[in-house]
Enzyme design. Structure first.
Site, PDB file in Angstrom:
ATOM      1  N   PRO A  38      61.066  25.526  17.748  1.00 62.46           N
ATOM      2  CA  PRO A  38      61.472  24.265  17.126  1.00 62.46           C
ATOM      3  C   PRO A  38      60.281  23.349  16.853  1.00 62.46           C
ATOM      4  CG  PRO A  38      62.858  24.755  19.015  1.00 62.46           C
ATOM      5  CD  PRO A  38      61.757  25.775  19.010  1.00 62.46           C
ATOM      6  N   THR A  39      60.303  22.695  15.710  1.00 67.06           N
ATOM      7  CA  THR A  39      59.258  21.732  15.369  1.00 67.06           C
ATOM      8  C   THR A  39      59.279  20.599  16.379  1.00 67.06           C
ATOM      9  OG1 THR A  39      59.590  22.260  13.060  1.00 67.06           O
ATOM     10  CG2 THR A  39      58.390  20.241  13.539  1.00 67.06           C
ATOM     11  N   GLY A  40      58.125  20.254  16.895  1.00 62.91           N
ATOM     12  CA  GLY A  40      58.064  19.158  17.854  1.00 62.91           C
ATOM     13  C   GLY A  40      58.194  19.643  19.272  1.00 62.91           C
ATOM     14  N   CYS A  41      58.265  20.937  19.456  1.00 62.21           N
ATOM     15  CA  CYS A  41      58.390  21.546  20.773  1.00 62.21           C
ATOM     16  C   CYS A  41      57.018  22.042  21.180  1.00 62.21           C
ATOM     17  CB  CYS A  41      59.359  22.725  20.657  1.00 62.21           C
ATOM     18  SG  CYS A  41      60.241  23.096  22.138  1.00 62.21           S
ATOM     19  N   VAL A  42      56.504  21.591  22.346  1.00 59.45           N
ATOM     20  CA  VAL A  42      55.162  22.054  22.724  1.00 59.45           C
ATOM     21  C   VAL A  42      55.159  23.071  23.847  1.00 59.45           C
ATOM     22  CG1 VAL A  42      53.430  20.465  21.866  1.00 59.45           C
ATOM     23  CG2 VAL A  42      55.012  19.703  23.627  1.00 59.45           C
TER      24      VAL A  42
END
Lengths: 111, 123, 98
Positions: A107-111
């Site tokens: 997911p975008t924004g998942c680090v």
């Protein structure tokens, strides 16, 4: 690039184990990835994985966990649209783990 | 994120999609910013209005059709989308040509919107 | 001669300069330049007028990607990748405007 082998076919993954080509995904690959994540796929797991795939189809992104939780609540009911339910199914995070099993990118924004 | 200060973020989009990577990069930063519970607005000026054009089909150029992702913004609680009136008119576009619900602002109102922000990111 | 333009005419003066400089032959609009082929914009008049000396083409896949395959300026011809190759091979020289 690392590969995984399922039923004699090789699938390219990134270094974290996410499938590189979305289109190659199938239920056997999902099962295989689930095993490497120590997730035992049940009907409830598939429900979330299927939901993620249709979300991706519609919006072309893997949802952030907060967005996923809210959307699942809307679609499948409040008893499933909460983090406790989703973390019980996917202990290392519904977005990260379920997305990996669903063959989606991280997911975008998942680090 | 549990901070007490919520800042007003404005993403200014002025480039057409696909020809350059700005539109996609902006969208990705917007989605990341959404995770930090900030007050996010998006403005579309000049060629940026083309990002929201309905009916994009990228099969032929073998790129990802990220226009569908603008429809996911609502689920990320990003609901303040502003489009420049003059830019739409110059391009023969109306609100009905766009794939999400937007507020149309003229250039002067757009300037005021910018003045009203804490952080502006320009793409 | 074939002139190829890939910049949006709303951002860059490339298309305008090309239409004024070119004495004849063909112009092909690709990538962000395809917006110049669309009817109903403030540029339509200028682009349309250039057709007295130039044949205008636009690349279909780039139009479709941008959701702009609706109404084109009358006279502008939409072509596919094979048509692109054809066009290049039919002209003695080709200039890709930067």
């Amino acid at each position: 690039m690392p590969n995984i082998d399922v039923n004699g076919k090789s699938y390219e993954t990134d270094e974290e184990g996410y499938l590189v080509n979305l289109g190659e995904w199938n239920k056997d690959v999902a099962d295989y990835i689930a095993k490497t994540e120590s997730v035992n796929m049940t009907e409830q797991h598939w429900e979330v994985v299927d939901f993620l795939r249709s979300y991706y189809d519609e919006y072309q992104i893997a949802p952030a966990v907060r967005v996923l939780t809210k959307a699942i609540g809307k679609k499948l009911g409040a008893e499933k649209g909460n983090s406790q339910y989703l973390y019980e199914l996917f202990p290392y995070g519904p977005a990260k783990q379920a997305c990996k099993i669903a063959g989606l990118p991280k997911p975008t924004g998942c680090v | 994120m549990s901070g007490d200060t919520i800042k007003k973020f404005l993403f200014v989009n002025r480039k057409a999609p696909y020809g350059t990577v700005y539109a996609l990069e902006s969208l990705e930063v917007v989605l990341i910013t959404a995770a930090f519970d900030q007050d996010v607005s998006l403005a579309f000026l000049d060629d940026g209005v083309y990002q929201l054009k309905k009916g994009q089909n990228t099969k032929g150029i073998e790129m990802k059709n990220f226009s569908l992702t603008y429809r996911a913004l609502e689920g990320y609680d990003i609901e303040k989308l502003f489009v420049e009136k003059e830019a739409m008119e110059a391009r023969g576009l109306t609100k009905e040509d766009l794939l999400v619900d937007v507020t149309v602002l003229d250039r002067q109102a757009m300037g005021q919107l910018m003045d009203d922000q804490d952080v502006i990111l320009s793409f | 001669m074939l002139h190829i333009i890939n910049k949006s005419p709303f951002v860059s003066s490339t298309l305008e300069t090309c239409l004024e400089v070119a004495t004849g032959g063909s112009v092909l609009l690709i990538e962000d330049a395809v917006y110049g082929a669309v009817a109903g914009t403030i540029l339509e008049k200028k682009v349309s007028a250039a057709q007295t000396k130039l044949k205008l083409h636009v690349l279909g896949p780039d139009l479709e990607a941008r959701g702009m395959s609706g109404a084109l300026i009358p006279g502008v011809e939409k072509i596919d990748y094979a048509g692109f190759v054809d066009l290049v091979s039919r002209h003695k020289t080709c200039q890709s405007w930067l």
